[in-house]
Design a protein around this motif. Structure first.
Motif, PDB file in Angstrom:
ATOM      1  N   PHE A   8       0.832  -1.213   0.000  1.00 41.76           N
ATOM      2  CA  PHE A   8       0.000   0.000   0.000  1.00 41.76           C
ATOM      3  C   PHE A   8       0.864   1.260   0.000  1.00 41.76           C
ATOM      4  CE2 PHE A   8      -3.087  -3.112   1.459  1.00 41.76           C
ATOM      5  CZ  PHE A   8      -4.197  -2.751   0.716  1.00 41.76           C
ATOM      6  N   TYR A   9       2.155   1.112   0.269  1.00 46.33           N
ATOM      7  CA  TYR A   9       3.080   2.254   0.285  1.00 46.33           C
ATOM      8  C   TYR A   9       3.999   2.231  -0.931  1.00 46.33           C
ATOM      9  CZ  TYR A   9       1.508   3.064   5.005  1.00 46.33           C
ATOM     10  OH  TYR A   9       0.718   3.341   6.087  1.00 46.33           O
ATOM     11  N   TRP A  10       4.772   1.152  -1.053  1.00 49.72           N
ATOM     12  CA  TRP A  10       5.837   1.121  -2.057  1.00 49.72           C
ATOM     13  C   TRP A  10       5.310   0.856  -3.465  1.00 49.72           C
ATOM     14  CZ3 TRP A  10       8.749  -2.657   1.661  1.00 49.72           C
ATOM     15  CH2 TRP A  10       9.127  -1.949   2.806  1.00 49.72           C
ATOM     16  N   VAL A  11       4.083   0.323  -3.576  1.00 51.69           N
ATOM     17  CA  VAL A  11       3.445   0.132  -4.885  1.00 51.69           C
ATOM     18  C   VAL A  11       2.235   1.060  -4.998  1.00 51.69           C
ATOM     19  CG1 VAL A  11       2.242  -1.518  -6.392  1.00 51.69           C
ATOM     20  CG2 VAL A  11       4.178  -2.276  -4.997  1.00 51.69           C
ATOM     21  N   GLY A  12       1.465   1.159  -3.910  1.00 50.70           N
ATOM     22  CA  GLY A  12       0.182   1.857  -3.958  1.00 50.70           C
ATOM     23  C   GLY A  12       0.222   3.317  -3.573  1.00 50.70           C
ATOM     24  N   ASN A  20      11.327  -2.733  -2.290  1.00 56.45           N
ATOM     25  CA  ASN A  20      10.584  -3.909  -2.758  1.00 56.45           C
ATOM     26  C   ASN A  20      11.507  -5.111  -2.924  1.00 56.45           C
ATOM     27  OD1 ASN A  20       7.632  -3.500  -3.318  1.00 56.45           O
ATOM     28  ND2 ASN A  20       8.432  -1.689  -4.336  1.00 56.45           N
ATOM     29  N   ILE A  21      12.727  -4.860  -3.419  1.00 58.12           N
ATOM     30  CA  ILE A  21      13.687  -5.962  -3.635  1.00 58.12           C
ATOM     31  C   ILE A  21      14.212  -6.484  -2.289  1.00 58.12           C
ATOM     32  CG2 ILE A  21      15.967  -6.524  -4.606  1.00 58.12           C
ATOM     33  CD1 ILE A  21      15.264  -4.464  -6.866  1.00 58.12           C
ATOM     34  N   ILE A  22      14.530  -5.556  -1.380  1.00 57.58           N
ATOM     35  CA  ILE A  22      15.064  -5.958  -0.061  1.00 57.58           C
ATOM     36  C   ILE A  22      14.073  -6.858   0.680  1.00 57.58           C
ATOM     37  CG2 ILE A  22      15.667  -5.067   2.244  1.00 57.58           C
ATOM     38  CD1 ILE A  22      16.784  -2.552   0.727  1.00 57.58           C
ATOM     39  N   PHE A  23      12.779  -6.497   0.607  1.00 57.32           N
ATOM     40  CA  PHE A  23      11.766  -7.278   1.346  1.00 57.32           C
ATOM     41  C   PHE A  23      11.010  -8.234   0.433  1.00 57.32           C
ATOM     42  CE2 PHE A  23      12.509  -3.498   3.899  1.00 57.32           C
ATOM     43  CZ  PHE A  23      12.740  -4.071   5.140  1.00 57.32           C
ATOM     44  N   TRP A  24      11.633  -8.609  -0.695  1.00 57.38           N
ATOM     45  CA  TRP A  24      10.990  -9.450  -1.716  1.00 57.38           C
ATOM     46  C   TRP A  24      10.337 -10.678  -1.103  1.00 57.38           C
ATOM     47  CZ3 TRP A  24      10.335  -8.397  -6.855  1.00 57.38           C
ATOM     48  CH2 TRP A  24       9.847  -9.447  -7.664  1.00 57.38           C
ATOM     49  N   VAL A  59      13.655   8.927  -5.528  1.00 55.75           N
ATOM     50  CA  VAL A  59      12.676   8.359  -4.585  1.00 55.75           C
ATOM     51  C   VAL A  59      12.095   7.055  -5.148  1.00 55.75           C
ATOM     52  CG1 VAL A  59      10.420   8.748  -3.492  1.00 55.75           C
ATOM     53  CG2 VAL A  59      12.116  10.571  -3.512  1.00 55.75           C
ATOM     54  N   LEU A  60      11.787   7.061  -6.451  1.00 56.79           N
ATOM     55  CA  LEU A  60      11.258   5.845  -7.093  1.00 56.79           C
ATOM     56  C   LEU A  60      12.258   4.698  -7.008  1.00 56.79           C
ATOM     57  CD1 LEU A  60       9.378   6.657 -10.424  1.00 56.79           C
ATOM     58  CD2 LEU A  60       8.527   5.428  -8.436  1.00 56.79           C
ATOM     59  N   LEU A  61      13.532   5.005  -7.243  1.00 59.48           N
ATOM     60  CA  LEU A  61      14.575   3.972  -7.168  1.00 59.48           C
ATOM     61  C   LEU A  61      14.671   3.385  -5.759  1.00 59.48           C
ATOM     62  CD1 LEU A  61      17.460   5.463  -9.354  1.00 59.48           C
ATOM     63  CD2 LEU A  61      16.131   3.396  -9.809  1.00 59.48           C
ATOM     64  N   ILE A  62      14.542   4.252  -4.753  1.00 60.63           N
ATOM     65  CA  ILE A  62      14.584   3.763  -3.361  1.00 60.63           C
ATOM     66  C   ILE A  62      13.378   2.852  -3.100  1.00 60.63           C
ATOM     67  CG2 ILE A  62      14.525   4.445  -0.923  1.00 60.63           C
ATOM     68  CD1 ILE A  62      15.933   7.069  -1.775  1.00 60.63           C
ATOM     69  N   ALA A  63      12.207   3.247  -3.633  1.00 64.88           N
ATOM     70  CA  ALA A  63      11.002   2.409  -3.458  1.00 64.88           C
ATOM     71  C   ALA A  63      11.205   1.039  -4.113  1.00 64.88           C
ATOM     72  CB  ALA A  63       9.781   3.113  -4.046  1.00 64.88           C
ATOM     73  N   VAL A  64      11.822   1.033  -5.298  1.00 65.49           N
ATOM     74  CA  VAL A  64      12.115  -0.242  -5.983  1.00 65.49           C
ATOM     75  C   VAL A  64      13.077  -1.071  -5.124  1.00 65.49           C
ATOM     76  CG1 VAL A  64      13.261  -1.269  -7.996  1.00 65.49           C
ATOM     77  CG2 VAL A  64      11.666   0.636  -8.305  1.00 65.49           C
ATOM     78  N   ALA A  65      14.102  -0.403  -4.577  1.00 64.09           N
ATOM     79  CA  ALA A  65      15.082  -1.106  -3.734  1.00 64.09           C
ATOM     80  C   ALA A  65      14.409  -1.725  -2.509  1.00 64.09           C
ATOM     81  CB  ALA A  65      16.177  -0.134  -3.302  1.00 64.09           C
TER      82      ALA A  65
END
Lengths: 579, 67
Positions: free
Chosen positions: A95-99, A575-579, A567-573
């Motif tokens: 709800f945060y990193w995607v939504g 998502n990957i860290i908590f994959w 900021v978008l790159l950090i959000a992607v990171a």
């Protein structure tokens, strides 16, 4: 996105017991005095309807940025996200990193120049400038109804929660919180709401941080918490290949397109409640930086609102912890009481008062945000447009204050309806879901396709809403046995052709269908109808007809596109860290 | 708008910090006020955190006025 946690007056058989002492009441009293004081101090700055309703576009960017985030920090965020954290684990971070983050960056980089540059005073007014009066009217009236209903639902949830936890009288809680909100909004208008939202942001961070620190310490740190959970609760993407493999019951496409695109862009990019904060900034650059400033703490906010839910989940599974997630009278787990139960479990007198004040502030702030959005849309988009045209500024100032009082009174009425009529809020939320689902398609085509017409936009929205309704009637939130039926508010009142594994998956796909239908219908009708706006009239309203903003003279860290990309790159990171 | 929000933020959190610190000091030996899992009273520690944050905001507000 506008859902309010449902807290029944009879909610929990094992509701957490909280006893407040003098020091806790003192903290609550100090907070109320400061927020009401801010309203009185700001009163002298409010000299016109524009000052009252739009802050005269004079708020510093760090304030609008934090208010942009805090306007969404109402009951759903604090109570609801912790509940989801306990129910779905780390997947709630979607709800945060995607939504949220991608939509906030899109708003900052691409859409804010049109909202702010067009000099529209509200989002519905932008629709009037871009399309026509009927499209504005449809958006304004549905938005005004939604804001007072949301405000009433928030008020009911607060009064029900205080009754449940502290045994405060429901009517007393309702009236006191309404009077506090009315006191500071009526004096300082939008500025009051924005400033108290920022105050509430710091209060929530500093009020709930001890809960996270003490809880994690109790579980042996982050790794201790994660190891106490089942694997599907400890990964955000790993189990999203199929809907049945994860606790949310949603597969990756529904999540990315339904939540990450349709619902999130529909909320963060078109909901006047949040966009209004950016429109109050001093300059175009500040208006564009506002969502980005909000996005930075937004990325980290799961620590404050989701981790407590995960702590509750792990703590309940830990042997000898003497903690259980509260159970309702029906015997089902009541996840909405996760935060109150953790507060009661961990925090002593003093810190307890701080956390409860933060909780109450989030409810009141959510209500104030809705009321200030309502009074602006009512005064500018409904009253000035259809009822009282060409009146003096003093008259509109009076009307704005009248709308503020009316908004609070209607909210109180909605709260009593929510208390006394079963499922009414579920029904309203369902209807608002139908109306909201297609709306981003209209804005996307309006801003990026100059051929889109008023008829196309209006009928596209209507048909998209009807499509959402029909899809709801043909879908169920669970796999049904032969001959099994479900309550009509949950769907399948036509047939059960589309069967999902959860109501969340059903909602995401309903949004996808409504958005797609609205998008196609708007294009088709626009191609068959004549443009009523010339290129000159659409300058500043449509991307291809508007001069591009020049950022070359600004330092890199001030450019929305550059900072937004980081900021978008950090959000992607994340998502990957908590994959 | 000539209104610096850092001032009320500073006042609010300085007051919260003072209240928690003073209350924590007077109840420092009261086991009822302990966080059970930590086995100690943390009102003083958190009060100081709030106080430092509040004073920092007041400092920023004062510096902003000078500018």
């Amino acid at each position: 996105m506008t859902g309010i946690p449902s807290i029944s007056l009879l909610a929990a058989a094992a509701a957490p017991k909280i006893d407040l002492h003098t020091v806790d009441y003192l903290i609550l009293l100090v907070y109320i005095l400061v927020v009401v004081g801010i309203g009185f101090v700001l009163k002298k700055h409010v000299k016109s309807a524009s000052d009252f309703l739009t802050s005269g576009r004079s708020i510093p960017v760090w304030v609008t940025g934090l208010a942009f985030l805090s306007a969404n920090l109402g009951a759903q965020e604090v109570i609801g996200m912790a509940a989801s954290g306990a129910k779905y684990g780390i997947m709630t971070s979607h709800f945060y990193w995607v939504g949220a983050i991608p939509a906030m960056i899109f708003l900052a980089v691409f859409m804010m120049p049109f909202y702010y540059g067009s000099r529209a005073r509200s989002v519905p007014e932008y629709l009037k400038l871009r399309f026509d009066e009927k499209t504005r009217g449809l958006n304004a009236i549905s938005f005004a109804l939604m804001t007072v209903a949301s405000s009433g639902a928030s008020l009911h949830a607060l009064a029900a929660l205080l009754h449940l936890l502290l045994k405060w009288d429901y009517n007393f809680s309702l009236i006191v919180s309404s009077v506090v909100v009315l006191a500071y909004v009526l004096k300082g208008g939008l500025s009051s709401a924005i400033y108290t939202e920022v105050l509430q942001f710091f209060l929530i961070v500093l009020g709930f941080a001890p809960l996270v620190i003490i809880g994690l310490n109790d579980l042996g740190g982050w790794s201790g918490m994660m190891s106490a959970m089942k694997p599907e609760y400890a990964h955000s993407w790993k189990y999203m290949g199929t809907a049945t493999a994860n606790p949310m019951g949603v597969e990756w496409f529904g999540m990315v397109f339904g939540l990450g695109f349709v619902l999130s862009f529909g909320y963060w990019c078109t909901d006047f409640l949040v966009v209004q904060r950016a429109m109050a900034a001093k300059t175009m650059g500040d208006a564009r930086r506002t969502p980005i400033i909000g996005a930075i703490p937004k990325m980290l906010f799961p620590i404050i609102v989701i981790v407590p839910g995960m702590i509750a989940l792990a703590l309940a599974a830990k042997a000898g912890s003497n903690y259980g997630i509260p159970v309702g009278v029906t015997g089902e787990t009541d996840y909405n009481l996760v935060i109150p139960s953790l507060i009661a479990h961990y925090l002593p007198t003093g810190m307890l008062g701080l956390a409860l004040t933060a909780l109450m502030a989030s409810f009141m702030s959510g209500m104030a945000g809705n009321v200030t959005a309502f009074n602006t849309v009512w005064t500018y988009d409904i009253y000035q447009s259809y009822i009282g045209k060409g009146k003096s500024d003093a008259h509109y100032m009076w009307m704005a204050k009248f709308a503020t009082v009316a908004g609070i009174v209607i909210s109180i009425a909605f709260a009593y309806v929510a208390k006394n009529v079963d499922n009414i809020m579920d029904f309203l939320q369902l209807v608002f879901g139908f109306v909201n689902a297609p709306v981003f398609a209209t804005f996307l085509l309006g801003m990026f396709w100059k051929r889109a017409t008023g008829h196309g936009a209006f009928y596209g929205l209507l048909v998209g809403t009807v499509a959402a309704m029909i899809f709801h009637g043909m879908s169920s939130p669970k796999i049904l046995e032969v001959g099994e039926t479900i309550y009509w508010i949950k769907g399948a009142w036509i047939n059960s052709h589309f069967q999902f594994t959860s109501s969340m998956a059903q909602n995401f796909w309903l949004a996808i269908v409504a958005w797609s239908v609205c998008f196609v219908v708007t294009i088709v009708i626009s191609l068959f109808t004549t443009r009523t706006k010339t290129d000159a009239e659409l300058k500043g309203l449509v991307y291809s007809l508007t001069d591009k903003l020049k950022e070359e003279g600004e330092p890199l860290w001030m450019r929305p596109a550059v900072v937004g990309s980081v900021v978008l790159l950090i959000a992607v990171a994340l998502n990957i860290i908590f994959w | 708008m000539n209104f610096d929000l850092r001032l009320p933020i500073g006042i609010l959190f300085s007051l919260f910090g003072l209240i928690l610190t003073v209350f924590g000091w007077f109840t420092r030996n009261d086991t009822e006020m302990y966080v059970k899992s930590l086995g100690k009273n943390v009102n003083i520690e958190w009060g100081i955190v709030l106080l430092v944050f509040g004073v920092f905001m007041l400092f920023l507000a004062k510096r902003g006025k000078k500018a």
